[in-house]
Design a protein around this motif. Structure first.
Motif, PDB file in Angstrom:
ATOM      1  N   ARG A 137     -66.127  45.926-104.458  1.00  0.00           N
ATOM      2  CA  ARG A 137     -65.326  45.945-104.099  1.00  0.00           C
ATOM      3  C   ARG A 137     -64.639  45.381-106.055  1.00  0.00           C
ATOM      4  NH1 ARG A 137     -62.455  47.210-101.857  1.00  0.00           N
ATOM      5  NH2 ARG A 137     -61.620  45.726 -99.811  1.00  0.00           N
ATOM      6  N   LYS A 141     -54.132  40.815 -99.733  1.00  0.00           N
ATOM      7  CA  LYS A 141     -55.084  41.369 -98.690  1.00  0.00           C
ATOM      8  C   LYS A 141     -54.664  41.323 -97.087  1.00  0.00           C
ATOM      9  CE  LYS A 141     -58.028  44.370 -97.432  1.00  0.00           C
ATOM     10  NZ  LYS A 141     -57.919  44.503 -96.331  1.00  0.00           N
ATOM     11  N   GLN A 142     -54.102  41.653 -96.082  1.00  0.00           N
ATOM     12  CA  GLN A 142     -53.823  41.338 -95.081  1.00  0.00           C
ATOM     13  C   GLN A 142     -54.838  42.363 -94.107  1.00  0.00           C
ATOM     14  OE1 GLN A 142     -49.113  41.194 -94.890  1.00  0.00           O
ATOM     15  NE2 GLN A 142     -49.339  39.141 -94.997  1.00  0.00           N
ATOM     16  N   LYS A 197     -54.437  44.589 -90.090  1.00  0.00           N
ATOM     17  CA  LYS A 197     -54.454  45.358 -89.418  1.00  0.00           C
ATOM     18  C   LYS A 197     -54.603  45.306 -88.022  1.00  0.00           C
ATOM     19  CE  LYS A 197     -52.180  48.511 -92.207  1.00  0.00           C
ATOM     20  NZ  LYS A 197     -51.825  50.616 -92.856  1.00  0.00           N
ATOM     21  N   GLN A 198     -55.468  44.828 -87.886  1.00  0.00           N
ATOM     22  CA  GLN A 198     -56.207  44.308 -86.350  1.00  0.00           C
ATOM     23  C   GLN A 198     -54.925  42.707 -86.057  1.00  0.00           C
ATOM     24  OE1 GLN A 198     -60.135  45.106 -86.121  1.00  0.00           O
ATOM     25  NE2 GLN A 198     -60.255  44.390 -87.823  1.00  0.00           N
ATOM     26  N   GLN A 233     -51.869  45.398 -97.339  1.00  0.00           N
ATOM     27  CA  GLN A 233     -52.176  46.700 -96.815  1.00  0.00           C
ATOM     28  C   GLN A 233     -51.999  48.128 -96.973  1.00  0.00           C
ATOM     29  OE1 GLN A 233     -49.925  46.029 -93.060  1.00  0.00           O
ATOM     30  NE2 GLN A 233     -51.478  44.242 -92.169  1.00  0.00           N
ATOM     31  N   ALA A 234     -52.847  48.642 -96.194  1.00  0.00           N
ATOM     32  CA  ALA A 234     -53.812  49.813 -97.070  1.00  0.00           C
ATOM     33  C   ALA A 234     -52.371  50.869 -96.896  1.00  0.00           C
ATOM     34  CB  ALA A 234     -54.528  50.110 -96.663  1.00  0.00           C
ATOM     35  N   HIS A 235     -51.442  51.614 -97.608  1.00  0.00           N
ATOM     36  CA  HIS A 235     -50.043  52.306 -96.691  1.00  0.00           C
ATOM     37  C   HIS A 235     -49.352  51.528 -96.593  1.00  0.00           C
ATOM     38  CE1 HIS A 235     -52.148  56.205 -97.785  1.00  0.00           C
ATOM     39  NE2 HIS A 235     -54.006  55.979 -96.997  1.00  0.00           N
ATOM     40  N   GLY A 236     -49.745  50.540 -96.359  1.00  0.00           N
ATOM     41  CA  GLY A 236     -47.828  49.396 -96.004  1.00  0.00           C
ATOM     42  C   GLY A 236     -48.792  48.956 -94.219  1.00  0.00           C
ATOM     43  N   PRO A 237     -47.247  48.254 -94.503  1.00  0.00           N
ATOM     44  CA  PRO A 237     -47.420  47.635 -92.595  1.00  0.00           C
ATOM     45  C   PRO A 237     -47.246  48.966 -91.535  1.00  0.00           C
ATOM     46  CG  PRO A 237     -45.840  47.879 -93.167  1.00  0.00           C
ATOM     47  CD  PRO A 237     -45.380  48.062 -94.309  1.00  0.00           C
ATOM     48  N   ASP A 238     -46.628  49.712 -91.358  1.00  0.00           N
ATOM     49  CA  ASP A 238     -48.020  50.555 -90.395  1.00  0.00           C
ATOM     50  C   ASP A 238     -48.862  50.968 -89.771  1.00  0.00           C
ATOM     51  OD1 ASP A 238     -44.962  50.274 -89.280  1.00  0.00           O
ATOM     52  OD2 ASP A 238     -44.210  51.547 -90.901  1.00  0.00           O
ATOM     53  N   ARG A 239     -49.559  51.266 -88.432  1.00  0.00           N
ATOM     54  CA  ARG A 239     -50.430  52.251 -88.361  1.00  0.00           C
ATOM     55  C   ARG A 239     -50.540  53.697 -88.203  1.00  0.00           C
ATOM     56  NH1 ARG A 239     -55.259  50.076 -84.684  1.00  0.00           N
ATOM     57  NH2 ARG A 239     -54.990  47.432 -85.151  1.00  0.00           N
ATOM     58  N   ALA A 288     -59.345  48.543 -97.206  1.00  0.00           N
ATOM     59  CA  ALA A 288     -58.953  47.924 -96.384  1.00  0.00           C
ATOM     60  C   ALA A 288     -59.690  47.236 -95.997  1.00  0.00           C
ATOM     61  CB  ALA A 288     -58.355  48.847 -95.735  1.00  0.00           C
ATOM     62  N   SER A 320     -63.921  47.111 -88.385  1.00  0.00           N
ATOM     63  CA  SER A 320     -62.925  47.956 -87.865  1.00  0.00           C
ATOM     64  C   SER A 320     -61.660  47.820 -89.110  1.00  0.00           C
ATOM     65  CB  SER A 320     -63.223  48.005 -86.209  1.00  0.00           C
ATOM     66  OG  SER A 320     -64.322  48.109 -85.766  1.00  0.00           O
ATOM     67  N   GLU A 321     -62.028  47.194 -89.447  1.00  0.00           N
ATOM     68  CA  GLU A 321     -60.532  46.967 -90.542  1.00  0.00           C
ATOM     69  C   GLU A 321     -59.837  48.985 -90.946  1.00  0.00           C
ATOM     70  OE1 GLU A 321     -58.912  44.468 -90.881  1.00  0.00           O
ATOM     71  OE2 GLU A 321     -56.975  45.593 -91.730  1.00  0.00           O
ATOM     72  N   ALA A 351     -58.451  50.523 -88.289  1.00  0.00           N
ATOM     73  CA  ALA A 351     -56.651  49.778 -87.683  1.00  0.00           C
ATOM     74  C   ALA A 351     -55.850  50.911 -89.390  1.00  0.00           C
ATOM     75  CB  ALA A 351     -56.739  48.313 -87.854  1.00  0.00           C
ATOM     76  N   ALA A 352     -56.157  50.570 -90.208  1.00  0.00           N
ATOM     77  CA  ALA A 352     -55.680  50.968 -91.397  1.00  0.00           C
ATOM     78  C   ALA A 352     -55.598  52.606 -91.786  1.00  0.00           C
ATOM     79  CB  ALA A 352     -56.796  50.505 -92.935  1.00  0.00           C
ATOM     80  N   SER A 371     -61.451  57.084 -85.209  1.00  0.00           N
ATOM     81  CA  SER A 371     -61.930  55.560 -85.339  1.00  0.00           C
ATOM     82  C   SER A 371     -63.508  56.211 -85.309  1.00  0.00           C
ATOM     83  CB  SER A 371     -62.297  55.832 -83.208  1.00  0.00           C
ATOM     84  OG  SER A 371     -63.105  55.870 -82.556  1.00  0.00           O
TER      85      SER A 371
END
Ligand code: HEM
Ligand code: SF4
Ligand code: FES
Lengths: 253, 254
Positions: free
Chosen positions: A109, A116-117, A119-120, B78-84, B173, B223-224, B227-228, B234
């Motif tokens: 890192r 840092k947040q 997305k899960q 968040q990588a690339h912002g908040p959307d999936r 992420a 698995s982050e 999600a990112a 997958s």
């Protein structure tokens, strides 16, 4: 960090000196190889826990049954010794690799994010799922382990009164009474319960993670993989906690 | 309906060069249209900075339609912002509220050194691809389309893996800065297709070795990354990489 990694790598270096072992050590030293070893050692430790819990649950059958079980175990002599060395090896391997991969990850890192947040969505614990707590819960398990060996094996538990477990020669050989003496000591019951909850958290990610590391991932089976890991984790933790609660209840009655 | 413009405070990472110290600078940007993309909003900021005689913020971008993988921003953590399933260039400003402070950082990983401001050097990914992420074919006429049969279900899985655009969000992420999702996407794609078979075991061993050499972290199956990932690759591909790795270790001839 580099010095730490070099020290942790020493056993692997020695192993590689054995003729024929060098390619094996090289293959398993990669990040994926280390994770395979962590998963294998972790699952072996889970196997040990299941057997150990089965033994412990015999406490419910009363003093005679439990002590007969303990006597039988001790009568195994050298076989028990070999098993204990193997168990120690598994712990050493698992902890060594945990520290080595964690050091690797920290170096990877570099500098931390200001923000840092995740997305899960599905999170069991604040600040991330159980997977973010593996080192913390692992360290709690380690603290427990040290205390547990002092308490039960060496019968030198801090502040524990072993008098009920003494035999004619003044040695604490009555395992049933020794277990009760340890678990009825308030500080010990708290430590045990906290650390066993940590174990449950550790395994609720650990078992599933190990399956994924071994390549077990299939949309038809993921439901089973996920939930069997979770259930086994909390069945083990619940079983051990029940023993602590039983001993505490026996004291008050 | 909310109003069509936003007033924003941008906390942007500024760094003059790879070995220069970096830090956050705050910029006030008013009247941002909600219909802008995130990168268009940064264009507006840069025009303002240039007009004021300041150095514009350096950021990576190319296609601006989610296929090149160049845009790479950590937006509010968040990588690339908040959307999936969305790249930074596909992110709309309507996802933000007026008065908000937006923190913008570069990917942070030792193998991705900062070049300037928000731009990082992702050559480490290129070197991983060079170490096995390809198939060797003879040049000349293209083979007949149906001469190598690939069952439909295999095509689907290979295509899901091939959707990776190499953006590096998985590394950014991941709490371990692990590149397993990126590496597994290529290993997976080529291990499934007939064209990938000749180099199959050398590929996985080579790519994992290069990934380690570059200094990426190890996977803890958090698995982050999944999600990112803007391409929604997958983690099943990571499991396949692990299987490929074990197979290559034990059964490969060399
Ligand atoms: C009874 C004791 C223990 C058991 C049964 C156990 C079991 C496991 C299992 C099954 C895994 C998953 C393997 C993988 O896929 O990587 C794991 C991972 C891990 N363990 Fe343990 N463990 C134990 C003790 C410890 C201790 C004492 C430590 C640390 C001091 C520790 C630290 C870790 C770490 C850091 C990971 C990797 C996290 C991850 O993969 O997400 N464990 N453990
Ligand atoms: S796997 Fe997803 S997040 Fe990682 S590089 Fe490819 S597209 Fe980006
Ligand atoms: S600029 Fe090409 S993917 Fe965003």
């Amino acid at each position: 960090m580099n010095a730490l990694l070099r020290i942790l790598g020493l056993p692997a270096c020695f192993l590689a000196m054995i003729p024929g072992m060098a390619p094996v050590v090289r293959a398993l030293s990669s990040s994926v190889g280390q994770k395979l070893l962590m998963a294998a050692s972790g699952l072996s430790l889970v196997g040990f826990l299941v057997v150990h819990l089965a033994g412990n649950l015999q406490l419910y059958a009363g003093e005679d049954v439990f002590n007969a079980y303990a006597a039988k175990l001790h009568s195994l002599g050298p076989i028990l010794g070999i098993a204990e060395v193997g168990l120690f090896g598994m712990f050493a391997l698992h902890i060594g690799l945990a520290v080595s991969t964690a050091a690797m990850n920290r170096t990877a890192r570099g500098s931390a994010y200001a923000m840092k947040q995740t997305k899960q969505g599905l999170f069991v614990l604040p600040a991330g799922g159980a997977s973010n707590w593996m080192m913390v819960t692992g360290i709690l398990i380690f603290i427990f382990l040290v205390s547990h060996i002092l308490d039960m094996k060496l019968k030198k538990g801090f502040g524990v009164d072993y008098s009920a477990a003494l035999d004619a020669s003044g040695e604490a050989t009555n395992s049933f009474q020794a277990v009760k003496a340890v678990l009825q000591h308030p500080a010990h019951s708290v430590l045990y319960i906290v650390c066993i909850i940590a174990l449950g958290i550790h395994l609720s990610h650990g078992i599933r993670s190990a399956l994924q590391t071994f390549g077990l991932h299939h949309r038809n089976w993921n439901f089973i993989f996920r939930w069997s890991g979770f259930l086994l984790a909390w069945a083990i933790a619940g079983g051990f906690i029940s023993v602590v609660v039983w001993a505490m209840a026996a004291k008050n009655s | 309906m909310s109003s069509d413009t936003l007033n924003l405070t941008l906390r942007v990472w500024r760094q003059a060069g790879p070995d220069k110290p970096g830090g956050f600078c705050d910029y006030q940007l008013d009247g941002v249209s909600t219909h802008m993309s995130f990168l268009e909003m940064l264009d507006v900021l840069n025009e303002k900075l240039i007009a004021a005689g300041d150095e514009p913020v350096a950021f990576d971008h190319d296609c601006r339609e989610g296929i090149c993988g160049m845009c790479s921003l950590m937006i509010n953590g968040q990588a690339h912002g908040p959307d999936r399933g969305t790249t930074t260039c596909q992110l709309h400003m309507r996802r933000f509220a007026s008065g908000e402070t937006i923190t913008i950082e570069p990917w942070r990983a030792t193998p991705f050194p900062v070049v300037r401001d928000l731009v990082v050097n992702r050559s480490a990914f290129d070197r991983i691809i060079q170490s096995g992420g390809f198939v060797s074919v003879n040049t000349g006429n293209a083979p007949d389309g149906n001469s190598v049969p690939v069952p439909g279900n295999r095509q689907e899985v290979a295509m899901d893996a091939a959707a990776c655009i190499g953006c590096g969000a998985c590394v950014a992420a991941c709490k371990n800065a692990s590149a397993m999702l990126f590496v597994s996407a290529k290993v997976s794609q080529l291990s499934i297709l007939p064209q990938g078979q000749p180099e199959r075991s050398a590929r996985v061993l080579g790519m994992v070795a290069q990934m380690d050499k570059e200094g990426f972290g190890s996977c803890t199956n958090t698995s982050e990354c999944e999600a990112a990932c803007p391409a929604e690759v997958s983690v099943s591909h990571i499991a396949r990489l692990n299987r490929e790795y074990m197979k290559a270790l034990v059964f490969a001839d060399r």
